[in-house]
Design a protein around this motif. Structure first.
Motif, short mmCIF file in Angstrom:
data_model
loop_
_atom_site.label_atom_id
_atom_site.label_comp_id
_atom_site.label_asym_id
_atom_site.label_seq_id
_atom_site.Cartn_x
_atom_site.Cartn_y
_atom_site.Cartn_z
N GLN A 1 85.60 66.95 42.94
CA GLN A 1 85.68 66.35 40.97
C GLN A 1 87.42 66.54 40.75
O GLN A 1 87.68 68.23 41.42
CB GLN A 1 84.88 66.50 39.98
CG GLN A 1 85.54 66.57 38.79
CD GLN A 1 85.25 67.27 37.52
OE1 GLN A 1 83.42 66.75 37.09
NE2 GLN A 1 85.23 68.58 37.42
N PHE B 1 80.14 66.03 46.50
CA PHE B 1 81.69 65.46 46.24
C PHE B 1 82.43 66.15 45.41
O PHE B 1 82.47 67.27 45.49
CB PHE B 1 80.50 64.12 45.41
CG PHE B 1 79.96 64.81 44.18
CD1 PHE B 1 80.33 64.91 43.28
CD2 PHE B 1 78.46 64.64 44.09
CE1 PHE B 1 80.56 65.41 42.11
CE2 PHE B 1 77.86 65.61 43.45
CZ PHE B 1 78.51 65.66 41.84
N PHE C 1 85.90 60.66 41.19
CA PHE C 1 84.91 62.08 42.14
C PHE C 1 84.54 61.11 43.02
O PHE C 1 84.97 59.88 43.37
CB PHE C 1 83.96 61.49 41.04
CG PHE C 1 83.74 61.81 39.53
CD1 PHE C 1 83.41 62.81 39.46
CD2 PHE C 1 83.80 61.15 37.97
CE1 PHE C 1 82.31 63.35 38.39
CE2 PHE C 1 83.40 61.95 36.96
CZ PHE C 1 83.38 63.45 37.22
N ASP C 2 85.01 62.38 43.97
CA ASP C 2 85.18 61.55 45.55
C ASP C 2 83.34 61.65 46.09
O ASP C 2 83.23 62.69 46.17
CB ASP C 2 86.01 62.10 46.00
CG ASP C 2 86.49 61.78 47.22
OD1 ASP C 2 85.32 60.60 47.53
OD2 ASP C 2 87.43 61.53 47.78
N TYR C 3 82.92 60.48 46.01
CA TYR C 3 81.60 60.95 47.12
C TYR C 3 81.69 60.39 48.47
O TYR C 3 81.11 60.22 49.46
CB TYR C 3 80.86 59.96 46.23
CG TYR C 3 80.04 60.34 45.23
CD1 TYR C 3 79.00 61.01 44.75
CD2 TYR C 3 80.96 59.78 43.86
CE1 TYR C 3 78.76 61.89 43.22
CE2 TYR C 3 80.40 60.17 42.24
CZ TYR C 3 79.32 60.94 42.02
OH TYR C 3 79.35 61.54 41.32
N TYR D 1 80.37 58.83 37.44
CA TYR D 1 81.34 57.61 38.56
C TYR D 1 83.14 57.83 38.34
O TYR D 1 84.16 57.85 39.14
CB TYR D 1 81.41 56.45 39.25
CG TYR D 1 80.21 56.39 40.05
CD1 TYR D 1 80.26 56.30 41.76
CD2 TYR D 1 79.22 56.43 40.20
CE1 TYR D 1 79.69 56.84 42.80
CE2 TYR D 1 77.93 56.66 41.07
CZ TYR D 1 77.62 56.43 42.49
OH TYR D 1 77.17 56.22 43.47
N LEU E 1 74.65 60.21 38.81
CA LEU E 1 75.64 60.39 39.31
C LEU E 1 76.52 59.98 38.39
O LEU E 1 76.48 58.82 38.04
CB LEU E 1 75.72 60.10 40.95
CG LEU E 1 75.04 60.58 41.75
CD1 LEU E 1 75.42 60.53 43.41
CD2 LEU E 1 75.31 62.56 41.75
N LYS F 1 78.86 55.66 50.21
CA LYS F 1 77.93 55.32 49.47
C LYS F 1 76.79 56.48 49.09
O LYS F 1 75.80 56.21 49.75
CB LYS F 1 77.68 54.39 48.84
CG LYS F 1 76.76 53.50 47.50
CD LYS F 1 76.62 52.38 48.40
CE LYS F 1 75.06 51.35 47.65
NZ LYS F 1 74.04 52.13 47.58
N PRO F 2 76.64 56.95 47.78
CA PRO F 2 74.96 58.03 48.02
C PRO F 2 73.90 57.35 47.81
O PRO F 2 74.33 55.85 46.89
CB PRO F 2 75.28 59.07 46.57
CG PRO F 2 76.89 58.39 45.90
CD PRO F 2 77.59 57.00 47.26
N PRO G 1 69.11 62.46 42.71
CA PRO G 1 70.63 62.00 43.92
C PRO G 1 69.88 62.51 45.21
O PRO G 1 68.88 62.78 44.60
CB PRO G 1 71.76 63.03 42.68
CG PRO G 1 70.54 64.37 42.78
CD PRO G 1 69.15 63.29 41.90
N ILE H 1 73.92 65.99 48.75
CA ILE H 1 75.22 65.39 48.47
C ILE H 1 75.86 66.24 47.87
O ILE H 1 75.83 67.15 47.12
CB ILE H 1 74.96 64.19 47.03
CG1 ILE H 1 75.84 63.31 47.01
CG2 ILE H 1 74.17 65.31 46.06
CD1 ILE H 1 75.69 61.97 46.32
#
Length: 328
Positions: free
Chosen positions: A54, A52, A316-318, A284, A282, A321-322, A46, A50
């Motif tokens: 959930q 994010f 999930f909200d990242y 999604y 990760l 874009k990772p 990852p 990062i």
């Protein structure tokens, strides 16, 4: 690293409750018709730093014929951060909020306020394998800070060293089931992994059930090429034969043992799917369904079938874009 009151499965056990998520442990591979010759290798990679969010929605419906029906809906939000360090990674999960209803009415358990704000850390090696879990020791102080002495004493009595150790073990089982068992493994579309698990009963006995994990398609998600992973489990092995398209003999050979249901009158069945980027590991999206049926002898009512159906849906909200870091 997903904080909530959840159902989790380890390599050889399934536990109801605790602060963990459903873990799929699948360690045997069997041949299958390949949809593509493209290979996918799972690597924990990852982006450093990062963060994010959930959102997990758990819906549990419990029925006992005409005697009882209860529906609980629990929506929890957590913030997750992963940071790289010389020896590997630290992954931290913080529970932000939990909202629960029972039969449509707001329901609040004292333990929920203790869990909100708790940070659980996962110390990982360079490949992403779990080395240690921390954070549960803070529960006792949180109880003392949030409740009057009488309530604090009651809750603290439940928080034994064994209970804390079990929470850490469940986190380990979750990480291994969702991440650790996949690291470094290569699959093709159409591959199927199988395994045999155990579900502990309140009586102290166990019911054996069987799992199958299938890699079904490549799908775009968040700008990445993800894999759709489908998993099935059932205490009746013949049911898996229909679900994954393999004969009972194939499944038994792959698991290394005869696949037979161990306990009559008890049935465990479920399915789910996960969308995961094998280049970063990760997740999604994920959805899981489980149904447990058991025969119970109820005084004045005789034999009654108790059915518990549980559905878990993750979002999930990242944000942006990772991107995976370049390999060393």
């Amino acid at each position: 690293m997903y904080i909530s009151t959840m159902f989790t499965r380890s390599r050889r056990s399934v536990v109801l409750g605790g602060i963990s998520a459903f873990a799929v442990a699948c360690c045997f591979s069997i041949g299958a018709e390949k949809d593509s010759s493209k290979k996918y290798t799972f690597r924990f990679n990852p982006p450093d730093g990062i963060e994010f969010s959930q959102t997990l929605t758990i819906t549990k419906v419990q029925e006992m014929g005409e005697l009882r029906k209860q529906t609980d809906v629990n929506v929890s939000k957590a913030q997750i951060a992963i940071r790289k360090k010389p020896a590997g990674y630290t992954a931290t999960a913080k529970l932000l909020s939990t909202v629960m209803t029972r039969d449509g009415q707001a329901f609040r358990h004292p333990a929920m306020s203790v869990m909100e704000g708790l940070e659980i850390t996962h110390e990982l090696d360079r490949e992403g394998r779990l080395a240690a879990v921390g954070g549960f020791d803070a529960l006792k102080k949180r109880i003392q800070d949030k409740f009057d002495p009488q309530m604090a004493q009651m809750l603290s009595a439940l928080l034994t060293e064994e209970a804390i150790a079990n929470m850490a073990n469940k986190e380990e089982a979750e990480w291994n089931g969702r991440i650790g068992n996949f690291i470094g493994r290569t699959v093709e579309l159409g591959d199927v992994w199988t395994d045999t698990e155990e579900f502990p009963l309140p009586t102290g006995k166990t019911v054996v059930f069987h799992t199958a994990t299938k890699f079904t398609e490549e799908k775009e998600c968040g700008g990445s090429n993800c894999l759709r992973v489908e998993f099935f489990y059932h205490s009746k092995p013949a049911a898996l034969e229909k679900l994954v398209g393999k004969t009972l003999g194939d499944l038994s050979k792959a698991a290394g043992a005869e696949m037979e249901a161990e306990v009559s009158g008890m049935e465990v069945a479920g399915s789910g799917e996960r969308l995961i980027d094998p280049a970063t590991m990760l997740i999604y999206a994920e959805r899981i369904e489980r149904t447990v049926k058991a025969q119970m002898d109820v005084p004045e009512h005789g034999l009654v079938t108790a059915v518990t159906k549980e559905t878990r849906e993750y979002e999930f909200d990242y944000g942006k874009k990772p991107k995976a870091e370049k390999g060393e």
